[in-house]
Write a protein that holds these residues in place. Structure first.
Motif, PDB file in Angstrom:
ATOM      1  N   LYS A 110       0.810  -1.229   0.000  1.00  0.00           N
ATOM      2  CA  LYS A 110       0.000   0.000   0.000  1.00  0.00           C
ATOM      3  C   LYS A 110       0.837   1.270   0.000  1.00  0.00           C
ATOM      4  O   LYS A 110       0.674   2.134  -0.858  1.00  0.00           O
ATOM      5  CB  LYS A 110      -0.877   0.024   1.262  1.00  0.00           C
ATOM      6  CG  LYS A 110      -2.342  -0.170   1.005  1.00  0.00           C
ATOM      7  CD  LYS A 110      -3.117  -0.042   2.303  1.00  0.00           C
ATOM      8  CE  LYS A 110      -2.390  -0.696   3.376  1.00  0.00           C
ATOM      9  NZ  LYS A 110      -2.718  -0.923   4.649  1.00  0.00           N
ATOM     10  N   THR A 111       1.703   1.372   1.004  1.00  0.00           N
ATOM     11  CA  THR A 111       2.472   2.612   1.154  1.00  0.00           C
ATOM     12  C   THR A 111       3.361   2.865  -0.061  1.00  0.00           C
ATOM     13  O   THR A 111       3.423   3.974  -0.580  1.00  0.00           O
ATOM     14  CB  THR A 111       3.331   2.540   2.432  1.00  0.00           C
ATOM     15  OG1 THR A 111       2.513   2.030   3.484  1.00  0.00           O
ATOM     16  CG2 THR A 111       3.842   3.906   2.817  1.00  0.00           C
ATOM     17  N   LYS A 116       4.467   5.613  -5.349  1.00  0.00           N
ATOM     18  CA  LYS A 116       4.640   5.482  -6.806  1.00  0.00           C
ATOM     19  C   LYS A 116       3.507   6.192  -7.555  1.00  0.00           C
ATOM     20  O   LYS A 116       3.729   6.846  -8.574  1.00  0.00           O
ATOM     21  CB  LYS A 116       4.680   3.998  -7.198  1.00  0.00           C
ATOM     22  CG  LYS A 116       5.910   3.262  -6.685  1.00  0.00           C
ATOM     23  CD  LYS A 116       6.047   1.866  -7.292  1.00  0.00           C
ATOM     24  CE  LYS A 116       5.280   0.817  -6.566  1.00  0.00           C
ATOM     25  NZ  LYS A 116       5.616  -0.563  -7.033  1.00  0.00           N
ATOM     26  N   GLN A 143       7.043   5.657   7.086  1.00  0.00           N
ATOM     27  CA  GLN A 143       7.319   5.245   5.709  1.00  0.00           C
ATOM     28  C   GLN A 143       6.637   6.175   4.708  1.00  0.00           C
ATOM     29  O   GLN A 143       7.197   6.499   3.664  1.00  0.00           O
ATOM     30  CB  GLN A 143       6.824   3.812   5.509  1.00  0.00           C
ATOM     31  CG  GLN A 143       7.674   3.010   4.553  1.00  0.00           C
ATOM     32  CD  GLN A 143       6.906   1.840   3.981  1.00  0.00           C
ATOM     33  OE1 GLN A 143       5.952   1.350   4.604  1.00  0.00           O
ATOM     34  NE2 GLN A 143       7.289   1.401   2.807  1.00  0.00           N
ATOM     35  N   LYS A 251       3.904  -6.395  -6.858  1.00  0.00           N
ATOM     36  CA  LYS A 251       4.890  -7.489  -6.761  1.00  0.00           C
ATOM     37  C   LYS A 251       4.745  -8.484  -7.902  1.00  0.00           C
ATOM     38  O   LYS A 251       4.925  -9.691  -7.714  1.00  0.00           O
ATOM     39  CB  LYS A 251       4.792  -8.175  -5.397  1.00  0.00           C
ATOM     40  CG  LYS A 251       4.885  -7.181  -4.232  1.00  0.00           C
ATOM     41  CD  LYS A 251       4.989  -7.854  -2.900  1.00  0.00           C
ATOM     42  CE  LYS A 251       4.595  -6.889  -1.785  1.00  0.00           C
ATOM     43  NZ  LYS A 251       4.703  -7.486  -0.466  1.00  0.00           N
ATOM     44  N   ASP A 253       6.641  -8.460 -10.302  1.00  0.00           N
ATOM     45  CA  ASP A 253       8.011  -8.750 -10.725  1.00  0.00           C
ATOM     46  C   ASP A 253       8.494  -9.980  -9.963  1.00  0.00           C
ATOM     47  O   ASP A 253       8.456 -10.033  -8.742  1.00  0.00           O
ATOM     48  CB  ASP A 253       8.928  -7.558 -10.421  1.00  0.00           C
ATOM     49  CG  ASP A 253       8.771  -7.067  -8.975  1.00  0.00           C
ATOM     50  OD1 ASP A 253       7.621  -6.837  -8.552  1.00  0.00           O
ATOM     51  OD2 ASP A 253       9.795  -6.938  -8.277  1.00  0.00           O
TER      52      ASP A 253
HETATM   53  P1  GDP Z   1       2.039  -1.929   3.198  1.00  0.00           P
HETATM   54  O1  GDP Z   1       2.268  -2.576   4.525  1.00  0.00           O
HETATM   55  O2  GDP Z   1       0.851  -2.491   2.504  1.00  0.00           O
HETATM   56  O3  GDP Z   1       2.044  -0.452   3.253  1.00  0.00           O
HETATM   57  O4  GDP Z   1       3.258  -2.418   2.275  1.00  0.00           O
HETATM   58  P2  GDP Z   1       4.593  -1.678   1.872  1.00  0.00           P
HETATM   59  O5  GDP Z   1       4.337  -0.591   0.917  1.00  0.00           O
HETATM   60  O6  GDP Z   1       5.362  -1.352   3.096  1.00  0.00           O
HETATM   61  O7  GDP Z   1       5.311  -2.850   1.065  1.00  0.00           O
HETATM   62  C1  GDP Z   1       5.711  -4.058   1.670  1.00  0.00           C
HETATM   63  C2  GDP Z   1       6.988  -4.540   0.978  1.00  0.00           C
HETATM   64  O8  GDP Z   1       6.709  -4.862  -0.373  1.00  0.00           O
HETATM   65  C3  GDP Z   1       8.076  -3.476   0.924  1.00  0.00           C
HETATM   66  O9  GDP Z   1       9.330  -4.100   1.156  1.00  0.00           O
HETATM   67  C4  GDP Z   1       7.995  -2.937  -0.486  1.00  0.00           C
HETATM   68  O10 GDP Z   1       9.213  -2.430  -0.953  1.00  0.00           O
HETATM   69  C5  GDP Z   1       7.581  -4.177  -1.258  1.00  0.00           C
HETATM   70  N1  GDP Z   1       6.866  -3.873  -2.521  1.00  0.00           N
HETATM   71  C6  GDP Z   1       5.795  -3.074  -2.710  1.00  0.00           C
HETATM   72  N2  GDP Z   1       5.392  -3.069  -3.995  1.00  0.00           N
HETATM   73  C7  GDP Z   1       6.250  -3.898  -4.653  1.00  0.00           C
HETATM   74  C8  GDP Z   1       6.368  -4.328  -6.030  1.00  0.00           C
HETATM   75  O11 GDP Z   1       5.603  -3.966  -6.944  1.00  0.00           O
HETATM   76  N3  GDP Z   1       7.391  -5.197  -6.306  1.00  0.00           N
HETATM   77  C9  GDP Z   1       8.250  -5.645  -5.329  1.00  0.00           C
HETATM   78  N4  GDP Z   1       9.198  -6.505  -5.693  1.00  0.00           N
HETATM   79  N5  GDP Z   1       8.153  -5.275  -4.050  1.00  0.00           N
HETATM   80  C10 GDP Z   1       7.177  -4.405  -3.710  1.00  0.00           C
END
Ligand code: GDP
Length: 298
Positions: A110-111, A116, A143, A251, A253
């Motif tokens: 999310k964050t 992005k 974050q 994710k 990728d």
């Molecule tokens: P939140 O808890 O939902 O806010 O998730 P975060 O934004 O903190 O993301 C969790 C982890 O997933 C982090 O280490 C990010 O860098 C990673 N992440 C987020 N989007 C992507 C993506 O499109 N590709 C990859 N490989 N990692 C991602």
């Protein structure tokens, strides 16, 4: 190799492994078609989409189909499923600010997606503000601040344990006062306590509705593709909980489970706005159904 095609490599490889040998026969008989359907299900494409693709292949009555040909057909049929749900995010129109609520379970991305997305909007010359509505995790607030600095966007935040609706109220007020085009709101993602989460989102919506009758303009559900079937369950839950208007899948990728995009498109028909193909600021891509279908089919 571009990042999108490269990102789907493992997904394409798995699909390739699953369909190996299915085209050696001269004609596609019923049992081969069944095997293709199973191969698609085993590739996370989901029972609904897999059945639809099987039927579409059957309807074409191929005399002969080699593996290359099968991959081409699969790409075409997946594109037919993905194209109707591909919708670029559109923040055009008044009243300002356009408010985007971003929801999803913790860890889904999310964050990062908010950062992005903010960068993508700023590139189009929109003024962007971020609101740290996930007040349950100090780390989430921090974050978001870091992303705000990185993309040069103001961040509205309160203290840990504070009131999310209050943050959103402040965000809309400040965005209006400073002529910001788009306010992107991070929200808490603890599904463990659904009632609390639902109450909180309802309160945020009430506050928004009072300030700006159109808000929230978008309720984006962020999904982690690597969780496969779980991502579909999350659509089910959040759709009922929060009135999701569109999806962003992250994710993509390096996972072998990219087929889940096709499953989600066919089962839920919710707009898919963008996909995440990495952790970097430029790794959110508008959802291009043809490119994605071809990348999955390999
Ligand atoms: P939140 O808890 O939902 O806010 O998730 P975060 O934004 O903190 O993301 C969790 C982890 O997933 C982090 O280490 C990010 O860098 C990673 N992440 C987020 N989007 C992507 C993506 O499109 N590709 C990859 N490989 N990692 C991602």
């Amino acid at each position: 190799l571009d990042k999108l095609t490269g990102g789907f490599r493992k997904t394409a490889d798995r699909l390739g492994d699953n369909i190996t040998g299915l085209t050696s026969k001269a004609a596609l008989d019923t049992s081969t078609l069944d095997d293709i359907e199973e191969a698609l299900i085993a590739s996370d494409i989901g029972p609904e989409a897999s059945k639809r693709i099987r039927d579409a292949i059957a309807a074409r009555r191929f005399e002969q189909l080699d593996e290359r040909g099968l991959r081409t057909i699969l790409a075409e049929e997946m594109e037919a499923i993905l194209a109707p749900v591909a919708k670029p995010l559109d923040i055009w129109g008044f009243p300002r600010p356009h408010v985007i609520l971003v929801i999803g379970v913790n860890g889904s991305g999310k964050t990062t997606t908010i950062g992005k997305l903010g960068a993508w909007l700023k590139e189009q010359d929109y003024g962007v503000m971020l609101a740290a509505g996930d007040t349950f995790r100090a780390a989430a607030i921090e974050q978001l601040r870091i992303w705000g600095e990185r993309i040069d966007a103001p961040v509205i935040s309160g203290k840990e344990g504070g009131d999310a609706a209050g943050i959103v109220f402040d965000g809309v007020k400040q965005a209006t006062a400073t002529g910001i085009d788009c306010l992107i709101v991070d929200t808490a993602g603890r599904l463990q306590n659904k009632t609390h989460l639902m109450d909180e989102l309802a309160k945020v919506r009430r506050v928004l509705g009072r300030l700006n009758t159109e808000a929230p303009h978008d309720v984006l559900l962020v999904l982690d593709a690597t969780t496969g079937q779980n991502a579909l369950n999350q659509i089910e839950v959040f759709r009922n909980l929060a009135g999701v208007t569109g999806l962003i899948m992250t994710k993509l990728d390096g996972t072998a489970r990219g087929g889940v995009l096709v499953a989600a498109a066919e089962k839920y028909k919710l707009p898919i706005h963008a996909i995440g193909v990495g952790e970097g600021v430029n790794d959110l891509r508008p959802f291009d159904p043809r490119a994605v279908a071809r990348a999955i089919a390999g």
